[in-house]
Scaffold this motif. Sequence first.
Motif, PDB file in Angstrom:
ATOM      1  N   GLY A  65      14.744  -2.397   7.205  1.00 66.54           N
ATOM      2  CA  GLY A  65      13.843  -1.484   6.510  1.00 66.54           C
ATOM      3  C   GLY A  65      12.506  -2.146   6.239  1.00 66.54           C
ATOM      4  N   TRP A  66      12.540  -3.381   5.756  1.00 64.70           N
ATOM      5  CA  TRP A  66      11.319  -4.151   5.492  1.00 64.70           C
ATOM      6  C   TRP A  66      10.549  -4.374   6.788  1.00 64.70           C
ATOM      7  CZ3 TRP A  66       9.648  -5.223   0.664  1.00 64.70           C
ATOM      8  CH2 TRP A  66       8.611  -6.159   0.504  1.00 64.70           C
ATOM      9  N   GLN A  67      11.263  -4.725   7.861  1.00 68.31           N
ATOM     10  CA  GLN A  67      10.607  -4.956   9.142  1.00 68.31           C
ATOM     11  C   GLN A  67      10.016  -3.676   9.733  1.00 68.31           C
ATOM     12  OE1 GLN A  67      10.157  -8.104  10.638  1.00 68.31           O
ATOM     13  NE2 GLN A  67      10.872  -8.744   8.614  1.00 68.31           N
ATOM     14  N   SER A  68      10.515  -2.528   9.316  1.00 67.78           N
ATOM     15  CA  SER A  68       9.943  -1.258   9.761  1.00 67.78           C
ATOM     16  C   SER A  68       8.703  -0.887   8.962  1.00 67.78           C
ATOM     17  CB  SER A  68      10.980  -0.133   9.645  1.00 67.78           C
ATOM     18  OG  SER A  68      11.213   0.212   8.288  1.00 67.78           O
ATOM     19  N   GLY A  69       8.344  -1.737   7.985  1.00 66.80           N
ATOM     20  CA  GLY A  69       7.161  -1.479   7.171  1.00 66.80           C
ATOM     21  C   GLY A  69       7.424  -0.587   5.982  1.00 66.80           C
ATOM     22  N   ARG A  70       8.667  -0.499   5.568  1.00 70.83           N
ATOM     23  CA  ARG A  70       9.031   0.353   4.430  1.00 70.83           C
ATOM     24  C   ARG A  70       9.482  -0.506   3.252  1.00 70.83           C
ATOM     25  NH1 ARG A  70       6.597   2.695   7.531  1.00 70.83           N
ATOM     26  NH2 ARG A  70       6.849   4.833   8.291  1.00 70.83           N
ATOM     27  N   PRO A  71       9.164  -0.109   2.040  1.00 71.23           N
ATOM     28  CA  PRO A  71       9.668  -0.832   0.870  1.00 71.23           C
ATOM     29  C   PRO A  71      11.196  -0.909   0.920  1.00 71.23           C
ATOM     30  CG  PRO A  71       7.995   0.759   0.217  1.00 71.23           C
ATOM     31  CD  PRO A  71       8.299   1.023   1.675  1.00 71.23           C
ATOM     32  N   ALA A  72      11.722  -2.087   0.667  1.00 68.73           N
ATOM     33  CA  ALA A  72      13.166  -2.287   0.749  1.00 68.73           C
ATOM     34  C   ALA A  72      13.588  -3.325  -0.278  1.00 68.73           C
ATOM     35  CB  ALA A  72      13.565  -2.730   2.160  1.00 68.73           C
ATOM     36  N   LEU A  73      14.833  -3.218  -0.738  1.00 70.17           N
ATOM     37  CA  LEU A  73      15.317  -4.129  -1.780  1.00 70.17           C
ATOM     38  C   LEU A  73      16.798  -4.374  -1.584  1.00 70.17           C
ATOM     39  CD1 LEU A  73      14.455  -4.248  -5.505  1.00 70.17           C
ATOM     40  CD2 LEU A  73      16.850  -3.904  -4.889  1.00 70.17           C
ATOM     41  N   ILE A  74      17.190  -5.631  -1.801  1.00 68.19           N
ATOM     42  CA  ILE A  74      18.579  -6.037  -1.645  1.00 68.19           C
ATOM     43  C   ILE A  74      19.194  -6.363  -3.001  1.00 68.19           C
ATOM     44  CG2 ILE A  74      17.926  -8.465  -1.252  1.00 68.19           C
ATOM     45  CD1 ILE A  74      20.798  -6.808   0.592  1.00 68.19           C
ATOM     46  N   PHE A  75      20.443  -5.964  -3.184  1.00 70.31           N
ATOM     47  CA  PHE A  75      21.247  -6.384  -4.332  1.00 70.31           C
ATOM     48  C   PHE A  75      22.182  -7.490  -3.833  1.00 70.31           C
ATOM     49  CE2 PHE A  75      19.894  -2.266  -5.828  1.00 70.31           C
ATOM     50  CZ  PHE A  75      19.805  -2.407  -7.201  1.00 70.31           C
ATOM     51  N   GLN A 109       0.817  -1.207   0.000  1.00 70.64           N
ATOM     52  CA  GLN A 109       0.000   0.000   0.000  1.00 70.64           C
ATOM     53  C   GLN A 109       0.854   1.261   0.000  1.00 70.64           C
ATOM     54  OE1 GLN A 109      -2.584  -0.495   3.381  1.00 70.64           O
ATOM     55  NE2 GLN A 109      -3.680  -2.223   2.453  1.00 70.64           N
ATOM     56  N   ARG A 110       1.996   1.207   0.685  1.00 74.87           N
ATOM     57  CA  ARG A 110       2.876   2.383   0.737  1.00 74.87           C
ATOM     58  C   ARG A 110       3.477   2.708  -0.620  1.00 74.87           C
ATOM     59  NH1 ARG A 110       4.201   4.665   5.450  1.00 74.87           N
ATOM     60  NH2 ARG A 110       5.935   5.706   4.402  1.00 74.87           N
ATOM     61  N   LEU A 111       3.561   1.727  -1.494  1.00 74.62           N
ATOM     62  CA  LEU A 111       4.169   1.963  -2.809  1.00 74.62           C
ATOM     63  C   LEU A 111       3.381   2.965  -3.645  1.00 74.62           C
ATOM     64  CD1 LEU A 111       5.181  -1.706  -3.632  1.00 74.62           C
ATOM     65  CD2 LEU A 111       6.753   0.200  -3.248  1.00 74.62           C
ATOM     66  N   ALA A 112       2.137   3.210  -3.268  1.00 73.34           N
ATOM     67  CA  ALA A 112       1.319   4.185  -3.992  1.00 73.34           C
ATOM     68  C   ALA A 112       1.638   5.618  -3.571  1.00 73.34           C
ATOM     69  CB  ALA A 112      -0.168   3.899  -3.758  1.00 73.34           C
ATOM     70  N   GLY A 113       2.398   5.790  -2.498  1.00 72.68           N
ATOM     71  CA  GLY A 113       2.712   7.122  -1.998  1.00 72.68           C
ATOM     72  C   GLY A 113       4.048   7.633  -2.498  1.00 72.68           C
ATOM     73  N   PRO A 114       4.515   8.751  -1.974  1.00 78.78           N
ATOM     74  CA  PRO A 114       5.797   9.334  -2.392  1.00 78.78           C
ATOM     75  C   PRO A 114       6.966   8.418  -2.059  1.00 78.78           C
ATOM     76  CG  PRO A 114       4.489  10.909  -1.125  1.00 78.78           C
ATOM     77  CD  PRO A 114       3.824   9.574  -0.965  1.00 78.78           C
ATOM     78  N   MET A 115       7.943   8.382  -2.934  1.00 74.75           N
ATOM     79  CA  MET A 115       9.162   7.593  -2.724  1.00 74.75           C
ATOM     80  C   MET A 115      10.347   8.566  -2.808  1.00 74.75           C
ATOM     81  SD  MET A 115       8.364   4.332  -2.301  1.00 74.75           S
ATOM     82  CE  MET A 115       6.729   4.451  -1.588  1.00 74.75           C
ATOM     83  N   GLU A 116      10.426   9.471  -1.859  1.00 80.80           N
ATOM     84  CA  GLU A 116      11.361  10.595  -1.957  1.00 80.80           C
ATOM     85  C   GLU A 116      12.553  10.485  -1.015  1.00 80.80           C
ATOM     86  OE1 GLU A 116       7.744  13.791  -2.912  1.00 80.80           O
ATOM     87  OE2 GLU A 116       8.650  13.689  -0.908  1.00 80.80           O
ATOM     88  N   ARG A 117      12.412   9.767   0.090  1.00 82.87           N
ATOM     89  CA  ARG A 117      13.470   9.742   1.110  1.00 82.87           C
ATOM     90  C   ARG A 117      13.997   8.313   1.238  1.00 82.87           C
ATOM     91  NH1 ARG A 117       9.692  12.060   5.690  1.00 82.87           N
ATOM     92  NH2 ARG A 117       8.464  10.440   4.677  1.00 82.87           N
TER      93      ARG A 117
END
Length: 382
Positions: free
Chosen positions: A295-305, A183-191
């Motif tokens: 980051g993921w556990q904090s409920g924020r979109p996160a990605l690993i390389f 759901q958060r992915l629909a919002g701003p991705m600025e920080r």
Amino acid sequence: MPEQNPAASPLKPVAYAGSFGTVPASGFLGTEEAFAKTGRNTGNLAFHAALAGCIAEPCIAVGFRFDPATIRETYRAICIPAANFLYSRFDFSDLAGRLEKAGLPVVIAGLGAQAGRSVEEVKLKPGTERLLRVLAEHCRTIAVRGDFTAQVLEHYGVTNYEVLGCPSNFLNPDPGLGQGIAQRLAGPMERWAFVPTFYDRLANFEMRLFRRISPMVEEIICQEPLAAVALARGDRDEALEAWFDGPGFQKYVPKPDRTAFRHRLRSYFGVEPWIEAYRRLDVVVGTRIHGVNLGWQSGRPALIFPHDLRTRELAEIMGLPVMATTDAGRETIAKDIVDTIGPYAERFDAVRASLATRFGAMLERAGLTPSERLKRIAAGPV
């Protein structure tokens, strides 16, 4: 963070060979002392906090240099939050000897092998091979990070294991964690937060990625090395400044930009303040699995390389979003990262519920009780 209620159980407590995810009074300690208490990588705090929080029984921190006789008399089991113990340069003969002398049941979770590309790279020292034999004897089930680690155990003749990822997957009690992230992915991705390794072999890649996402990066997370952590804490001297010209992607930062770069460095000595800091951000991305997973556990979109087998196996088992390091140079990488996260978020809750169910069963086989947090995750989203 561990759920403890000593008065609720007449049984002996559990000896916890780790921390509870924080360095007590870290603000009053010098950086070298505080850093040493994390195991020389602040990312260790994530799984140390998480495993204790999965167990309902009272856990008492005893460290890794416990007295076997005292442990045998005072506790009912030994619980070990593990990382990449199975590494060619490590020697765990001391821990193996203490566990053997204590003679108690052992629960170990998050055990991983460290290698770049193949099982053949993992050539254990005799002391670490001995630790594997002790674990095979004293654990009902050895909880390992992923399929690569499972192959290493098979190679050394150990078969009583189960692939369960890392207990840091169970920090957030919300069974609908993935749904919330979607759901958060629909919002701003600025920080953004960027979590690099600062490994020299990844310097070119990490610099390419950083240049693409730099306008959004508010925090550069330093789990190690010591110099980076020290600069993040505000320590200043000529030796620390020399870190900019040493191994790592920071060597490519132009001298006029180094002050601004330094101001974005962050290091955390507790899981809760780390997660709290991530809550003000929109995206977490990088090459360190625990910094990204928090980051993921904090409920924020996160990605690993993923940059090696240990990182890839953890991300794959836990269902965390991944991208290939070869994608970092694309001009559209910031948008691509956000687009990639969506499908992972949608299926994450089911993956985590299954892992939590199996993790709880592993604890029960060892005679321990899964915590209410773990049970809630295992139940899945409503």
